[in-house]
Write an enzyme that holds these catalytic residues in place. Structure first.
Site, PDB file in Angstrom:
ATOM      1  CE  LYS A 277      40.677   0.774  70.374  1.00 38.68           C
ATOM      2  NZ  LYS A 277      39.573   1.896  70.640  1.00 38.68           N
TER       3      LYS A 277
ATOM      4  NE  ARG B 225      41.218   2.320  64.078  1.00 36.83           N
ATOM      5  CZ  ARG B 225      41.692   2.655  65.213  1.00 36.83           C
ATOM      6  NH1 ARG B 225      42.740   2.056  65.931  1.00 36.83           N
ATOM      7  NH2 ARG B 225      41.305   3.613  65.873  1.00 36.83           N
TER       8      ARG B 225
ATOM      9  NE  ARG C 164      41.515   9.724  74.840  1.00 40.74           N
ATOM     10  CZ  ARG C 164      41.454   8.852  73.871  1.00 40.74           C
ATOM     11  NH1 ARG C 164      41.449   7.739  74.283  1.00 40.74           N
ATOM     12  NH2 ARG C 164      40.794   9.115  72.726  1.00 40.74           N
TER      13      ARG C 164
END
Ligand code: AP5
Ligand code: MG
Length: 218
Positions: A13, A88, A127
């Site tokens: 995203k 969410r 990440r």
């Protein structure tokens, strides 16, 4: 155009929202980024959110919807926004409809990044981001062109998120399955969901999203 990028942790995203900002001048609204900024600044919201985020659970609907509402009042979002990590929950989805409606705006599309859960732990634990400008990288899938130097700003400082460990990722995925995935059928019923293959490489995902946006605009 107002669009939601929907998908579990590590689906891409943030990666795709920043590309849309850079390539199409759209505005990324990431509740995760807003909350991390609040934690860093030590604001009352940040103090409430810190432990919840580190546990991989969801911050309260009221807090995140208030953050989005404030952001939608800033002029740069009037032409549209990319919602990244919001809504969410069903309550947040209802709140977003109201927030947009109150401002005479509407939701144009929900882009679902469909991914294979097994790949996500790997994506998330690899990440890292530039500590100076926030550009995103990955140990294997997206290394800086010159090792240890940010491609965007030249900084040599990088950081990792405290919630990016294998254990917390499992909780974040469980939260996604239990609370976020159920909002998809709501948008599906409106006929605004577009599914892209989030397992493809980053450029291919970006091309698929661009094709959807072009078809909606044209
Ligand atoms: P948030 O910051 O939104 O985290 P998340 O949803 O868990 O999603 P991520 O940011 O981890 O994943 P992403 O999809 O952006 O993936 P990325 O592009 O970086 O939320 C964090 C926390 O804040 C939550 O747990 C919660 O506590 C709280 N919160 C936030 N919003 C909330 C809300 N609305 N309500 C309640 N609580 C809220 O990609 C991941 C890695 O993979 C990167 O290294 C990237 O380089 C790599 N990658 C990306 N795409 C590809 C590809 N196609 N192929 C290979 N590698 C790829
Ligand atoms: Mg993100």
């Amino acid at each position: 155009m107002n669009i939601i990028l929907l998908g579990p942790p590590g689906a891409g995203k943030g990666t795709q929202a920043s590309r849309l900002e850079a390539e199409r001048g759209m505005i990324q609204l990431s509740t995760g980024d807003m909350l991390r900024a609040a934690v860093k600044a030590g604001t009352p919201v940040g103090l409430k959110a810190k432990a919840v985020m580190e546990a991989g659970e969801l911050v309260s609907d009221a807090i995140v919807s208030a953050l989005i509402g404030e952001r939608l009042d800033q002029a740069d979002t009037a032409g549209g926004a990319i919602f990244d990590g919001y809504p969410r929950t069903e309550a947040q989805a209802e709140a977003l409809d109201l927030l947009l409606d109150e401002r005479g705006r509407k939701l144009d599309a929900v882009i679902e990044l469909a991914v294979d859960e097994d790949a996500l732990v790997d994506r998330i634990t690899g990440r890292f981001t530039c500590a100076a400008c926030g550009a995103g990288y990955h140990d294997r899938y997206k290394q800086p062109a010159a090792a240890g130097v940010c491609d965007v700003c030249g900084s040599t400082e990088f950081k990792r998120r405290p919630d990016d460990n294998a254990e917390t990722v499992r909780t974040r995925m469980a939260e996604y399955r239990a609370k976020t995935a159920p909002i998809l059928p709501v948008y599906d019923a409106r006929g605004i969901v577009h599914r892209v293959d989030g397992m493809a490489d980053m450029d291919a995902v970006a091309r698929d999203i661009a094709a959807i946006l072009d078809s909606l605009a044209g």
